[in-house]
Scaffold this motif. Sequence first.
Motif, PDB file in Angstrom:
ATOM      1  N   UNK A   1       9.761   5.113   2.863  1.00 19.71           N
ATOM      2  CA  UNK A   1       8.941   6.227   2.377  1.00 19.71           C
ATOM      3  C   UNK A   1       8.585   7.236   3.469  1.00 19.71           C
ATOM      4  N   UNK A   2       8.851   6.864   4.712  1.00 20.74           N
ATOM      5  CA  UNK A   2       8.555   7.820   5.789  1.00 20.74           C
ATOM      6  C   UNK A   2       9.405   9.079   5.659  1.00 20.74           C
ATOM      7  N   UNK A   3      10.619   8.924   5.141  1.00 26.90           N
ATOM      8  CA  UNK A   3      11.462  10.089   4.869  1.00 26.90           C
ATOM      9  C   UNK A   3      11.187  10.538   3.433  1.00 26.90           C
ATOM     10  N   UNK A   4      10.130  11.330   3.280  1.00 27.14           N
ATOM     11  CA  UNK A   4       9.656  11.706   1.949  1.00 27.14           C
ATOM     12  C   UNK A   4      10.706  12.433   1.128  1.00 27.14           C
ATOM     13  N   UNK A   5      11.442  13.307   1.787  1.00 29.08           N
ATOM     14  CA  UNK A   5      12.420  14.108   1.068  1.00 29.08           C
ATOM     15  C   UNK A   5      13.480  13.196   0.451  1.00 29.08           C
ATOM     16  N   UNK A   6      13.952  12.245   1.237  1.00 26.72           N
ATOM     17  CA  UNK A   6      14.963  11.312   0.742  1.00 26.72           C
ATOM     18  C   UNK A   6      14.368  10.422  -0.362  1.00 26.72           C
ATOM     19  N   UNK A   7      13.148   9.989  -0.131  1.00 28.46           N
ATOM     20  CA  UNK A   7      12.504   9.102  -1.109  1.00 28.46           C
ATOM     21  C   UNK A   7      12.330   9.817  -2.448  1.00 28.46           C
TER      22      UNK A   7
ATOM     23  N   UNK B   1      11.103   3.825  -5.236  1.00 30.89           N
ATOM     24  CA  UNK B   1      10.366   4.319  -4.074  1.00 30.89           C
ATOM     25  C   UNK B   1      10.441   3.375  -2.872  1.00 30.89           C
ATOM     26  N   UNK B   2      11.354   2.423  -2.941  1.00 28.63           N
ATOM     27  CA  UNK B   2      11.460   1.560  -1.757  1.00 28.63           C
ATOM     28  C   UNK B   2      12.910   1.364  -1.311  1.00 28.63           C
ATOM     29  N   UNK B   3      13.865   1.741  -2.152  1.00 29.98           N
ATOM     30  CA  UNK B   3      15.269   1.649  -1.732  1.00 29.98           C
ATOM     31  C   UNK B   3      15.783   0.223  -1.822  1.00 29.98           C
ATOM     32  N   UNK B   4      17.056   0.086  -2.103  1.00 34.74           N
ATOM     33  CA  UNK B   4      17.634  -1.233  -2.344  1.00 34.74           C
ATOM     34  C   UNK B   4      17.614  -2.163  -1.146  1.00 34.74           C
ATOM     35  N   UNK B   5      17.728  -1.594   0.065  1.00 38.86           N
ATOM     36  CA  UNK B   5      17.799  -2.477   1.232  1.00 38.86           C
ATOM     37  C   UNK B   5      16.486  -3.209   1.494  1.00 38.86           C
ATOM     38  N   UNK B   6      15.390  -2.672   0.958  1.00 36.39           N
ATOM     39  CA  UNK B   6      14.095  -3.326   1.195  1.00 36.39           C
ATOM     40  C   UNK B   6      14.029  -4.696   0.515  1.00 36.39           C
ATOM     41  N   UNK B   7      14.986  -4.958  -0.397  1.00 36.47           N
ATOM     42  CA  UNK B   7      14.985  -6.259  -1.089  1.00 36.47           C
ATOM     43  C   UNK B   7      15.757  -7.344  -0.311  1.00 36.47           C
TER      44      UNK B   7
ATOM     45  N   UNK C   1       0.615   3.844  -3.081  1.00 33.77           N
ATOM     46  CA  UNK C   1       0.075   5.188  -2.892  1.00 33.77           C
ATOM     47  C   UNK C   1       1.084   6.245  -3.321  1.00 33.77           C
ATOM     48  N   UNK C   2       2.354   6.008  -3.002  1.00 35.12           N
ATOM     49  CA  UNK C   2       3.382   6.985  -3.373  1.00 35.12           C
ATOM     50  C   UNK C   2       3.498   7.096  -4.897  1.00 35.12           C
ATOM     51  N   UNK C   3       3.432   5.964  -5.571  1.00 36.58           N
ATOM     52  CA  UNK C   3       3.489   5.986  -7.037  1.00 36.58           C
ATOM     53  C   UNK C   3       2.293   6.755  -7.597  1.00 36.58           C
ATOM     54  N   UNK C   4       1.137   6.520  -7.008  1.00 38.83           N
ATOM     55  CA  UNK C   4      -0.072   7.218  -7.447  1.00 38.83           C
ATOM     56  C   UNK C   4       0.029   8.720  -7.213  1.00 38.83           C
ATOM     57  N   UNK C   5       0.555   9.081  -6.046  1.00 44.07           N
ATOM     58  CA  UNK C   5       0.706  10.514  -5.732  1.00 44.07           C
ATOM     59  C   UNK C   5       1.646  11.183  -6.738  1.00 44.07           C
ATOM     60  N   UNK C   6       2.732  10.491  -7.060  1.00 42.42           N
ATOM     61  CA  UNK C   6       3.692  11.062  -8.009  1.00 42.42           C
ATOM     62  C   UNK C   6       3.086  11.173  -9.406  1.00 42.42           C
ATOM     63  N   UNK C   7       2.269  10.191  -9.746  1.00 39.96           N
ATOM     64  CA  UNK C   7       1.622  10.210 -11.060  1.00 39.96           C
ATOM     65  C   UNK C   7       0.632  11.371 -11.137  1.00 39.96           C
ATOM     66  N   UNK C   8      -0.127  11.552 -10.061  1.00 44.98           N
ATOM     67  CA  UNK C   8      -1.070  12.669  -9.983  1.00 44.98           C
ATOM     68  C   UNK C   8      -0.303  13.996 -10.082  1.00 44.98           C
TER      69      UNK C   8
ATOM     70  N   UNK D   1       0.808  -1.222   0.000  1.00 45.17           N
ATOM     71  CA  UNK D   1       0.000   0.000   0.000  1.00 45.17           C
ATOM     72  C   UNK D   1       0.844   1.276   0.000  1.00 45.17           C
ATOM     73  N   UNK D   2       1.942   1.283   0.740  1.00 46.78           N
ATOM     74  CA  UNK D   2       2.729   2.510   0.865  1.00 46.78           C
ATOM     75  C   UNK D   2       3.362   2.898  -0.469  1.00 46.78           C
ATOM     76  N   UNK D   3       3.997   1.929  -1.126  1.00 50.80           N
ATOM     77  CA  UNK D   3       4.644   2.211  -2.419  1.00 50.80           C
ATOM     78  C   UNK D   3       3.576   2.525  -3.462  1.00 50.80           C
TER      79      UNK D   3
END
Lengths: 246, 197, 464
Positions: free
Chosen positions: C19-25, C324-330, A192-199, A188-190
Amino acid sequence: MKVGLFIPCYIDQFYPQVAVATLQLLEKFGLDVEYPMQQTCCGQPMANSGFGAASAGCDTLFVQNFAAYDYIVAPSGSCVLHIKEHLHVDKDPEAVSHIRNRIYELCEFLTDVVQVKELVANFPHKVGFHIGCHGQRGLHLAQMSELVAPDFSKPGYLLGLVQGIELIELSRKDECCGFGGTFCVSEAAVSAKMGQDRVQDHVEHGAEYITGTDTSCLMHLEGILRRQKRPVKVVHIAEILNGQYE
Amino acid sequence: MSSREKILQQVKANKPPMSPLPTQTTFASIPPEERLTAFIKSNENAGGIVCLVPDVAIIGNYLKVNFTSPERILNTVQGVGFGLEADAPITDGRAFGNLEIAVVESLLGVAENGAAWVTEDNLPTRVLPFICEHLALVIHADNIVGTMHEAYAALNVAATGYGTFIAGPSRTADIEQSLVIGAHGPKRMHVFIVQPF
Amino acid sequence: MSKAHNSVPDHAEAAAKFLQDQERANWHDKALWFNRQKRDVSANLIPDWELLRETASQIKDNVLANLDEYLVQFEQNALQNGIHVHWAADAAEHNEIVLQIIQEHGVGKLVKSKSMLTEECHLNEFLATQGIDIIDTDLGERIVQLAKEPPSHIVLPSIHKRKEEVGELFHQHLGTEKGASDPAYLTEAARVHLREKFLTADIAITGVNFAIAETGGFVVCTNEGNADMGVHLAKVHIACMGIEKIIPKAEHLGVFLRLLARSATGQPITTYSSHFHRPRAGQEMHLVLVDNGRSAHLGRKDFYNSLKCIRCGACINTCPVYRRSGGHSYHYAISGPIGAILAPNRDMREYADLPFASTLCGSCSNVCPVKIDIHNQLYQWRQVLAAEDYVPKTKKDGIQVMAKVLSSPTLYRVAGKSGRLMMRLLPGLANNKALNPWARQREMPQPPKETFRDWYKKNRPKDE
């Protein structure tokens, strides 16, 4: 020519106006269009979650509903691609191959089979076009930005026949919106973020409307637009091409 | 069974069905008359400084004007006439830890990417073009080919124990994708293209 | 009984944290997208780019179909060239081989340039348990090494780090000025710091980009020149490679070197593409061929072609999920889409989450220079993981209910009448708005007054 209208489940349930526009639009070209009443879903939600085997019931039902038509048309690139690639019924391979070869997404049906040259439609707005990935990269409804190949767009051609429409350029013309089927809740988090960026890409370029070939993408983008209380609206391409959008 | 046999056996048992090598091996190239210009552009894009010279001796003059101390220049190209000359192989490259400029010949350049082929046959020691602060390559205009396909057709890479394509000074963008010229190898690179007027 | 892991790192969770750190993301997304754009510009300068990809793909297909023969041919030629060739069945054996070579030379000082294989084998950690220090010399690798983190990207190891963080790390470890974060200043500091390591190293380890069966030599590509600085100064060169890195002939390098850097960063070629065929006078050169699951992977019909990968990272840069998730999330040595299809070959249970970390948008397959059908393999892995019961039970149960409803027109209509059918059926969706992952950042669609079916019955009446 008998056309079977395939209306994906979420359109039936949430966006009937998209189905109505699709039907009316096809009828305008003098086509004999029928909506088989026992249809439900293409089975993609199960299959994309890893449970392709669990969509056997949907596959059988789909064949029962659509085997008799010359063409099957749906206002969704994603569902059409799923049928094209994954429809499978052991005991009826002929019907399966007929359906796989004769199923079309609405836009490609209009450009490739009906060979539409003009439309009676007026849409005097600034519109951003979001192409669904499965329609684009799976069905090749439009050229993909990754490839070194001549540009084309079937939906873009059709939108070009609409009076008054102003199509805006996007910074990332074919970036995924992040819906992704069950991805929209499992990630959900990714999503939503993708959707926000698309918007954001659409908003930055002054879109009043976001249109597209897939209602699933648009449902996701609409959810974000409404949450963000943006004035931008979503509208399926069938509604624009049909010329009766209110 | 040794690991070698185990691996080979399992690879053999599992390998996918036969698939032939492609027969189509010609690709679009750059026309001969455009190669020099293309090479210069590619090399400059990669951070190189390109000078066209009518003969090798001019390079020596250029170095004399721009660099005062010949003892910090190692020249391996005959006829340049400025800087120290290496007349024998050097086994320990650490000797060059403080070297300012190395002048080295390249026998082949590639127009599409500005890369120049340098082998150990033209080097007193392999590390030379890396350890210097500033690399000066010398290449003859006639030796510039269009693409990498043509380069490999012209080269026998196994004829030398070591050979490398060099395209510009060393670089990195590992900090926030900001391009910084001068990572571990040279911070600057000149390419002198010899083209008799 | 589900075999799904309950306590492993989960991509979705780690991504949400990222994604909590929006600026970095946002920065991360833009930096990687910029790389994708540079790749596009560069590819578009080659009119027959698509033919080049197709050719590369065919060469790699041929390699995999003849891998045993090419390996033997390569070994024979490499031995003739005076290279010591070693075979390692798995990561542990690879690490032991490297350790033994190191010990034979009395340990000494070690430098290493970038090698995803040694990351996969956890060589640094293993050597640390033996009391042996190894210095990573690629700037990005050195940054993550100092931060005690794994690389987050195969080409851009420290892409998740901001310059201020690098500045702080360098201040602590290299003594740079407190608060200094200028990339040129920090790079110069690393150059000075690592120059001393190069000049004193006894053994240098590198990866391998391509090994040529026909000639018994291998190619290593870098922009920084760190691989060359290391090996040309050290007495011993150890090159480590996966067995799939073989190519048949030297002429094929023309195809791969044209594709590699353009796909990776948009450069037409890396600054250095070094071809090693024989050790220099007085030097010892070792090459370790590593299987570590590859020969088994080769036998998986739907998945073997991921072994064509040349590690350019293009699929990672273009992946909207990775960005949008960063490499470490894998949580695997190789991140992004290619990591998500390679990792389950190693361990299905541990990496069962990764094939689901994708929208199946397909951009990855389109940028892949060797045309690996990455998105199809993600889909295919999902089928395998579900069939082998590596999917959480809650998800499985939800899907079964959904399948039952959707394969029955009657149940579908009944369920539809109670509203929000799809929303109720999507696994993981709770009725409670606070727990509903859709509704956290999105409004639910508004149910219309009638379904299309109802409308159709009214407006296009027919005998049923």
